[in-house]
Design an enzyme around this catalytic site. Structure first.
Site: not given
Ligand code: NOJ
Ligand code: CA
Length: 559
Positions: A22, A24, A26, A30, A99, A201, A258, A333-334
């Site tokens: 981050d 700035n 908040d 970013d 993405d 995705d 994906e 991130h999943d």
């Molecule tokens: C896969 C993404 O990696 C995930 O984070 C997202 O929730 C779903 N696709 C829906 O876009």
């Molecule tokens: Ca920020």
């Protein structure tokens, strides 16, 4: 255009912008935060960044619900900040992929708003609407985030729109050529900017069975998983071939699919020499903990290292048979953090084990992806209350778990273990209260277990996870290892159940990778006498044997 496979030599780093830096104050990461750390990434040795969505979005699914494909969300900065990032990355020889989320948009996208505001507008057919004669929900499909895939249109009783994910993520109607054209234009607009490609995705969801028929329920809710009727269905090929021809091929762009639900027999179509994508994520070992990838409330699976090993080898075999390339991932991130997931005993969740897991996947054929914080050995958090979670699928899985009969304590324990938020806590740059990520309360609480796990501390420690990653990454670009790591043949080395061992070979060059994921020492008999290139603990090779303490990992080469 001939596919040059220029991307075979890349090492990709996934940035989850919201939690990276981050600038700035908040509390939200970013674009300028990414630019600020390009030198760090360069020093790690990666060559490409995959940036999770930064497009304008109401953030119901943290950016995977896009309201404008060609605008940056103000939370992340401006398009000028993006152009600056791209230019600064380029100066350092770092490529960027974005993405691409084209199975659905946000319900706040102008197209969807128009589709609701005026049923006669051309945008109505950009989405999927149904008005069954009996006024009931069109079928019993269950969305990936839980509940029906159908939501009634406000102000139009008896009319429903379709969503594979959350109600705020209406699916686009890929049957409509006009919609497809609009998507291709958007994609080419980004490629014209000079990005190198996309992580694509939820791409096997584009095609749904057009009978829209109900099927046998598979849960107490009377619903059936949407993947059975809306993932990798006949007719998908047409969309994917056209997508590729109209966009990616024209730029020799890198694409990573994906692509859930693809059978081994179909892999050649996806990643073969003329496949729809450059490569596909190999989720096989990442998902070993998931009985069902989207239904965590069903609990933990009791996997063994032996199964993990078979999974890795089978998957590599299938990719090879397809003549394809895999994108190798340990974290994203999943998913929860790998150290907390793949090392069951907390006593062994150490930097040594983080390095062992890294060694296990990094030298497999394919392109390695490193998710932010993985290179530090970041761990899962522990939350006391469900309101400490932000991720929509964590909140939904908690509710579904309770509906299916779990106690609140049981449901919380599962969500703590599996939540995607585990990987989304702010990046740990320093040991400051907010990890050097921000000077104010971050959008998501920091992890709990972070002593010594941060960039500042690890830079000072030659034996840190970070410095181990730097060495592993460097090996890939170093003679004589590069050729064998990138193009070498892959074969299993027979080893005790808890040891994952494989050999890479290219001409005279050989590497053997051996990783002990068990809690007791194990001895591996080697095909030849080797010497150590890199290891996470001191090991010696004698008489074609190497003894590996718990969570020891070693990379060996011919003497
Ligand atoms: C896969 C993404 O990696 C995930 O984070 C997202 O929730 C779903 N696709 C829906 O876009
Ligand atoms: Ca920020």
């Amino acid at each position: 255009m001939v596919n040059t496979k220029w991307w075979k030599n890349e090492v990709v780093y996934q940035v989850y912008p919201r939690s990276f830096q981050d600038t700035n104050n908040d509390g939200i990461g970013d674009l300028n935060g990414i630019t600020q750390h390009l030198d760090y990434l360069k020093q790690l040795g990666v060559t490409m960044l995959w940036i999770s969505p930064v497009y304008r979005s109401p953030m119901v699914d943290m950016g995977y619900d896009i309201a404008d494909y060609q605008a940056i969300d103000p939370q992340f900065g401006t398009m000028a900040d993006f152009d600056h990032l791209l230019a600064e990355a380029k100066k350092r020889g770092l490529k960027i992929i974005m993405d691409l989320v084209v199975n659905h948009t946000s319900d706040q996208h102008m197209w969807f708003k128009q589709a609701l505001a005026d049923p006669q507008s051309k945008y109505r057919d950009y989405y999927i609407f149904k008005t069954p004669a009996n006024g009931q929900v069109p079928n019993n499909w269950r969305s990936i985030f839980g509940g029906s895939t159908w939501t009634e249109v406000p102000g139009e009783p008896g009319t429903y729109y379709f969503h594979t994910f959350a109600p705020q993520q209406p699916d686009l109607n890929w049957e409509n050529p006009q919609l497809r054209k609009a998507i291709y234009q958007m994609i080419n607009w980004w490629l014209d900017k000079g990005i190198s490609g996309f992580r694509v995705d939820a791409i096997t969801h584009l095609k749904k069975d057009l009978d829209w028929a109900s099927i046998e329920p598979d849960g107490k809710d009377g619903l059936a998983a949407v993947v059975k009727k809306g993932q990798n269905r006949p007719g998908l090929a047409k969309f994917l071939l056209e997508l590729k021809a109209q966009t990616f091929d024209r730029y020799d762009a890198l694409t990573v699919g994906e692509a859930y639900g693809v059978a081994a027999a179909d892999l050649p179509k996806f990643i073969g020499p003329n496949g729809y994508f450059s490569m596909m994520f190999d989720f096989s070992y990442l998902n070993i903990e998931m009985k069902n990838v989207d239904e965590w409330y069903r609990g933990r699976s009791n996997w063994t290292v032996k199964e993990l090993k078979t999974t890795i080898f089978n998957s590599q075999q299938a990719t090879k048979a397809a003549g394809g390339w895999s994108a190798n991932v340990l974290e994203s991130h999943d998913q929860q953090r790998t150290l907390s997931k793949l090392v069951p005993n907390p006593k062994f969740q150490t930097p040594t084990a983080a390095k062992a897991l890294a060694t296990m996947y990094y030298f497999l054929p394919g392109v390695p992806f490193i998710y932010q914080g993985q290179e530090l050995g970041m761990k899962n958090f522990r939350r006391q209350r469900i309101d400490q979670f932000k991720d929509i699928s964590s909140l939904n899985n908690y509710q579904t778990g309770i509906k299916e009969g779990l106690s609140a304590t049981e449901a919380l324990a599962i969500v703590n273990f599996k939540s995607r938020d585990n990987a989304r806590t702010p990046m740990q740059w320093t040991d400051a209260t907010y990890g050097g990520f921000s000077t104010t309360t971050p959008w998501l609480e920091m992890g709990n277990d972070r002593a010594g796990i941060n960039v500042a501390a690890e830079e000072q420690d030659p034996a840190s996870v970070l410095n181990y990653y730097r060495q592993m990454v460097a090996l890939r670009f170093q003679a004589p290892y590069q050729a064998v790591i990138v193009d070498g043949a892959f074969e299993q080395v027979t080893s005790p159940d808890n040891v994952i061992a494989y050999r890479r070979r290219q001409a005279e060059q050989e590497l053997v990778i051996a990783v002990n994921l068990g809690e007791t020492a194990a001895t591996v008999t080697l095909p030849k006498d080797y010497q150590v290139v890199l290891s996470n603990v001191a090991v010696t090779v004698t008489n074609q044997q190497v003894e590996l303490p718990p969570y020891a990992a070693v990379i060996l080469t011919t003497k």
